[in-house]
Scaffold this motif. Structure first.
Motif, mmCIF file in Angstrom:
data_model
loop_
_atom_site.group_PDB
_atom_site.id
_atom_site.type_symbol
_atom_site.label_atom_id
_atom_site.label_comp_id
_atom_site.label_asym_id
_atom_site.label_seq_id
_atom_site.Cartn_x
_atom_site.Cartn_y
_atom_site.Cartn_z
ATOM 1 N N ARG A 1 1.580 -14.874 -9.760
ATOM 2 C CA ARG A 1 2.199 -13.574 -9.437
ATOM 3 C C ARG A 1 2.081 -12.572 -10.580
ATOM 4 O O ARG A 1 2.291 -11.372 -10.379
ATOM 5 N N LEU A 2 1.741 -13.024 -11.779
ATOM 6 C CA LEU A 2 1.501 -12.091 -12.884
ATOM 7 C C LEU A 2 0.258 -11.236 -12.630
ATOM 8 O O LEU A 2 0.066 -10.210 -13.280
ATOM 9 N N PHE A 3 -0.577 -11.672 -11.703
ATOM 10 C CA PHE A 3 -1.779 -10.908 -11.339
ATOM 11 C C PHE A 3 -1.578 -10.142 -10.037
ATOM 12 O O PHE A 3 -2.530 -9.624 -9.468
ATOM 13 N N ASP A 4 -0.334 -10.098 -9.564
ATOM 14 C CA ASP A 4 -0.042 -9.438 -8.300
ATOM 15 C C ASP A 4 -0.378 -7.954 -8.361
ATOM 16 O O ASP A 4 -0.209 -7.301 -9.394
ATOM 17 N N ASP A 5 -0.840 -7.418 -7.243
ATOM 18 C CA ASP A 5 -1.155 -5.988 -7.184
ATOM 19 C C ASP A 5 0.092 -5.115 -7.260
ATOM 20 O O ASP A 5 0.010 -3.949 -7.638
ATOM 21 N N SER A 6 1.211 -5.669 -6.881
ATOM 22 C CA SER A 6 2.459 -4.893 -6.877
ATOM 23 C C SER A 6 3.139 -4.955 -8.248
ATOM 24 O O SER A 6 3.473 -6.047 -8.737
ATOM 25 N N PRO A 7 3.396 -3.819 -8.866
ATOM 26 C CA PRO A 7 4.111 -3.823 -10.158
ATOM 27 C C PRO A 7 5.511 -4.413 -10.049
ATOM 28 O O PRO A 7 5.984 -5.054 -10.986
ATOM 29 N N GLN A 8 6.173 -4.197 -8.902
ATOM 30 C CA GLN A 8 7.525 -4.720 -8.749
ATOM 31 C C GLN A 8 7.537 -6.251 -8.759
ATOM 32 O O GLN A 8 8.487 -6.869 -9.255
ATOM 33 N N VAL A 9 6.496 -6.838 -8.213
ATOM 34 C CA VAL A 9 6.391 -8.306 -8.235
ATOM 35 C C VAL A 9 6.218 -8.797 -9.667
ATOM 36 O O VAL A 9 6.895 -9.741 -10.114
ATOM 37 N N ARG A 10 5.313 -8.154 -10.406
ATOM 38 C CA ARG A 10 5.094 -8.562 -11.797
ATOM 39 C C ARG A 10 6.355 -8.358 -12.634
ATOM 40 O O ARG A 10 6.678 -9.166 -13.501
ATOM 41 N N LYS A 11 7.050 -7.279 -12.370
ATOM 42 C CA LYS A 11 8.291 -7.016 -13.091
ATOM 43 C C LYS A 11 9.335 -8.091 -12.789
ATOM 44 O O LYS A 11 10.068 -8.541 -13.686
ATOM 45 N N ALA A 12 9.399 -8.514 -11.508
ATOM 46 C CA ALA A 12 10.350 -9.567 -11.127
ATOM 47 C C ALA A 12 10.046 -10.873 -11.858
ATOM 48 O O ALA A 12 10.958 -11.557 -12.346
ATOM 49 N N VAL A 13 8.771 -11.222 -11.942
ATOM 50 C CA VAL A 13 8.386 -12.434 -12.682
ATOM 51 C C VAL A 13 8.816 -12.331 -14.143
ATOM 52 O O VAL A 13 9.379 -13.273 -14.723
ATOM 53 N N THR B 1 6.654 -19.307 0.559
ATOM 54 C CA THR B 1 6.838 -17.888 0.911
ATOM 55 C C THR B 1 6.461 -16.950 -0.229
ATOM 56 O O THR B 1 6.355 -15.741 -0.026
ATOM 57 N N ILE B 2 6.240 -17.479 -1.430
ATOM 58 C CA ILE B 2 6.069 -16.622 -2.601
ATOM 59 C C ILE B 2 4.797 -15.767 -2.541
ATOM 60 O O ILE B 2 4.681 -14.757 -3.234
ATOM 61 N N SER B 3 3.861 -16.154 -1.700
ATOM 62 C CA SER B 3 2.627 -15.367 -1.579
ATOM 63 C C SER B 3 2.586 -14.543 -0.286
ATOM 64 O O SER B 3 1.517 -14.164 0.181
#
Length: 840
Positions: free
Chosen positions: A230-242, A192-194
């Motif tokens: 996920r460090l390359f995710d378009d969403s800043p919130q996702v990168r922040k969560a990582v 589900t992570i993607s």
């Protein structure tokens, strides 16, 4: 339970009995019954004790309604049950019945609840149950895990999010039990992570953090690659969560020491987040906490370092905050495991991965400082590969990392490896890559540490400056030179010759004007750091050594040798200075221009010399030294190359030699007396050249002959003169109008060269043949040719009586006797002038 509460509960249940019976009727009755139950219980404001008793009685009928065929009934039943759990004082008493029911509805392989909104309501109820029951859910670990395994991959995004929330709460409530089955949640979480919804991805990442935190740690490797993506995710919130999850693991994971080498790169990568400052600040803060915590945990081990390493190294990069000791030690101790990963990822097929890897390399080197020397060969090889990347951002970050190597690694250490790689470019499939890295490392190296190695570096650049003609290779040579000049400035005076040799080589090999212009700018910079006014002064300082450099290989020169081009650069850019070193230049020219040398090379050098000789006073003969050598140059260099040899290539060489001869004659670098001494050898070769197949060769030969006649014609023996005019007459029938015109000019010079030693009465036959041919062209179809013949003939005062007879003899045969009449009139006027002068 008090008697009053028990009585009130009995009364409530008595009133609900009829409604409970209706739960077995048709759907409308069931719906009304459930709504009535809600009104009579939850909405009546009963005491908690009464609600507890009523809930115990109603639980089983309500749970049966979870499977009701009518969606509205199921919805109402779930809502009533949720309200009871929220209000009763002992909701845990419902767990033996509630959990199996939920496991049946949500935890089976095929989820039995078809409505996604009701699955969400059921999950919200489960989350509420977890909040109010806490550790009492431990016996239901299996049911909970089964439910979460299914709902985490539920098709409805909100169910996924609620499941992740429930997972986090459950892991925190029963950590002593959760770890036993935590690993079974890893697979559904990674599935589900993607998810396409960023909020779902954030929830999954947070749930993954809790699962790994409260597991036995064996599954960390299964999730790291997914988190890295996920460090390359378009969403800043996702990168922040990582970032937050990885930082939490580094701080609190039980077996974190075993995973430092895998977790550190993820957190440090967030420090380079290019878009969101908030993420960078969070990563920096977490990293500082990780380092400080490690210092506390290992205080005894690093006590000595804590006392002495608070001051930064003497040449630390300006404007850069030095990481704390704990952070530096963490990187240093894990660098051996991090470097191979960097080497692997720097060639990843995805551009973002390569960019992040190059950024990470910079941060690692900033932390490792001098300790990076242990991995220097691998780091250099990694930089070479990164420098060849098509993505400019990768190259930029890689060169910034290489600059740090120059700052922290001792110069003698990195030069030993780097210079070997520069001279052995097979170390990389791109021979310019080591040069590019060398320039960056030199730029980072402090001036005092670089100064003792200047000669070694400059010598290496000279050794390789003629290896490749690629523009990028030459650009990197220039960059290395410029870095040395900017870093060491006046200290470069000790290697001025070597740097000039490199700059000359670059100009000679470059086919790009931009690169050549950069090289010229570098020459000016070399002058500036030494306090010289111009490039001329620079060449005067090194001309002798430059010519020695050329002479060392001149015997092996060919058309492919860069040295011939370097010679051109040296003699043209040095201006009048080359005239001071003619004695050293002549042996080099004599050797390179021998007839057995490469024809193309000789043509190139002759062309260069022709340009110089045309302006000899400001180049080769600026000091008058070339004139002393010109006779030898003409006899030993030019004449052997004018000897006829078969073939088109040989003809082209003779033409280039003729152009050089013509420039020598016109430039005034040879005295008439010297020319007279060689006329006997030169004249036959020129006469032969008058019959060259190449029009340019014939033209140069005619012009050279005309110039020789002008300079020394009057000094030539009559017999020598009589051998010249027949060949010139042949050229009056040349296919080229330009050659015909120049040949006629040469004949005019021949006539003007006849001195008193030339007795016309003894050479009547020669003059008669000459006049007859000239008069033949007086009737030429080309009017301009007729005018030129008339002019040259009028200019002659040799044997006018013979000329008059010949004109009269052909006048009647001319298509137009006008030119003959003009010539006869001119002869008559000459006779009258002579008669008038006689009595005087």
């Amino acid at each position: 339970m008090a008697a009053g509460d028990q009585h009130a509960a009995s009364e409530v249940m008595r009133g609900l009995a009829r409604h409970l019976n209706y739960l077995n009727e048709d759907k409308s009755a069931r719906k009304r019954a459930l709504e009535a139950i809600r009104r009579e219980t939850i909405e009546k404001g009963l005491s908690s004790a009464v609600l507890q008793e009523v809930f115990s009685a109603l639980l089983k009928p309500l749970l049966r309604c979870f499977a009701d065929p009518m969606e509205r009934c199921r919805e109402t039943a779930i809502a009533i049950t949720t309200d009871f759990i929220r209000c009763v004082p002992k909701p845990e008493e419902s767990l033996p019945y509630l959990m199996p029911c939920l496991a049946q509805r949500l935890g089976e392989k095929e989820i039995r609840e078809p409505a996604e909104e009701l699955r969400l309501s059921a999950m919200e109820m489960l989350t509420l149950t977890l909040e109010v029951c806490g550790k009492r859910l431990a016996p239901y670990l299996t049911e909970m895990i089964n439910i979460l395994q299914r709902t985490i991959v539920d098709p409805f995004p909100e169910v996924k999010r609620e499941s992740c929330k429930c997972t986090i709460n459950f892991a925190q409530c029963v950590p002593e039990h959760f770890h036993m089955q935590a690993e079974s949640l890893v697979k559904p979480l990674m599935q589900t992570i993607s998810h396409q919804h960023s909020r779902v991805r954030v929830s999954v990442i947070e749930a993954t953090g809790a699962v790994i935190q409260h597991s036995n740690g064996n599954n960390l490797d299964d999730v790291l690659s997914h988190l890295a993506q996920r460090l390359f995710d378009d969403s800043p919130q996702v990168r922040k969560a990582v970032t937050a999850v990885v930082g939490d693991w580094l701080l609190h994971l039980r077996d974190r020491y075993s995973y430092f080498h895998k977790l550190i790169p993820l957190l440090l990568s967030s420090i380079n987040d290019d878009e969101i400052p908030e993420i960078r600040l969070l990563a920096v803060e977490l990293w500082k906490r990780v380092g400080a915590q490690w210092e506390e945990e290992n205080e005894d081990e690093i006590k000595d370092k804590m006392d002495f390493l608070f001051t930064p190294p003497p040449f630390y990069p300006t404007g850069v905050e030095r990481p704390g000791l704990g952070c530096r030690e963490l990187v240093v101790r894990n660098l051996g495991r991090l470097v191979p990963a960097i080497t692997h990822d720097i060639t990843d097929w995805l551009v973002p991965t390569r960019v992040r890897t190059a950024q990470l390399l910079y941060i690692l080197l900033l932390h490792s400082e001098v300790h990076s020397v242990q991995h220097l060969p691998t780091l250099l090889a990694t930089c070479y590969r990164a420098c060849t990347d098509a993505e400019r951002t990768v190259v930029t970050h890689c060169l910034a990392a290489a600059k740090l190597l120059g700052t922290f690694v001792p110069a003698e250490v990195f030069l030993k490896l780097l210079l070997d790689h520069v001279t052995s470019p097979h170390i990389s499939s791109h021979p310019w890559a080591p040069l590019m890295v060398l320039a960056a490392v030199l730029e980072g190296c402090p001036k005092p540490l670089l100064r003792p190695h200047l000669e070694q570096i400059a010598g290496t650049l000279v050794d390789v400056c003629q290896e490749y003609q690629q523009v990028i290779y030459l650009d990197q040579l220039l960059l290395c030179t410029d870095v040395l000049l900017r870093q060491c400035e006046s200290d470069c005076g000790s290697v001025s010759l070597q740097l000039l040799q490199v700059l000359v080589a670059v100009q000679s090999l470059s086919t790009e004007p931009l690169t050549s212009n950069k090289a010229l700018e570098s020459v000016q910079l070399l002058c500036k750091v030494q306090g010289l006014d111009s490039a001329t002064e620079l060449y005067r300082q090194h001309m002798g050594q430059l010519l020695d450099w050329m002479s060392a290989s001149v015997s092996n020169w060919s058309s492919y040798s860069p040295q011939r081009l370097q010679l051109h650069i040296i003699v043209t850019q040095s201006g009048a200075v080359i005239g001071e070193f003619v004695s050293q230049l002549m042996p080099l020219l004599r050797c390179s221009l021998q007839p057995d040398k490469d024809p193309e090379m000789r043509m190139s050098i002759f062309t260069m010399l022709a340009k110089l000789l045309l302006n000899a006073a400001n180049s080769l003969d600026s000091q008058g030294h070339f004139r002393a050598e010109s006779e030898e140059f003409l006899g030993d260099v030019l004449l052997p190359n004018l000897v006829w040899r078969a073939g088109h290539t040989a003809a082209a060489v003779r033409t280039s030699a003729l152009s050089c001869l013509l420039a020598l004659l016109h430039g005034g670098a040879i005295a008439p007396g010297q020319l007279t001494c060689l006329a006997e050898k030169l004249s036959p070769l020129l006469l032969t050249a008058l019959d060259e197949n190449l029009k340019t060769g014939r033209l140069f030969a005619c012009r050279s002959m005309a110039t020789i006649l002008k300079l020394v014609g009057s000094s030539l023996h009559p017999e020598a003169l009589n051998k010249i005019y027949p060949e010139l007459l042949k050229r009056l029938d040349d296919s080229s109008e330009e050659v015909r015109g120049v040949a006629l000019q040469a004949l005019g010079m021949w006539l003007s060269s006849l001195s008193k030693e030339y007795k016309p009465e003894f050479h009547v036959a020669h003059l008669q043949a000459l006049f007859q041919q000239l008069l033949l062209h007086l009737d030429d179809p080309d009017t301009s040719m007729q005018n030129q013949v008339l002019g040259e003939t009028k200019g002659s005062c040799v044997h006018p009586a013979l000329l008059k007879r010949e004109v009269e003899a052909v006048r009647e045969r001319m298509r137009s006797p006008a030119y003959c009449d003009q010539l006869l009139q001119h002869i008559s006027s000459l006779a009258a002038e002579t008669a008038a002068e006689g009595p005087q």
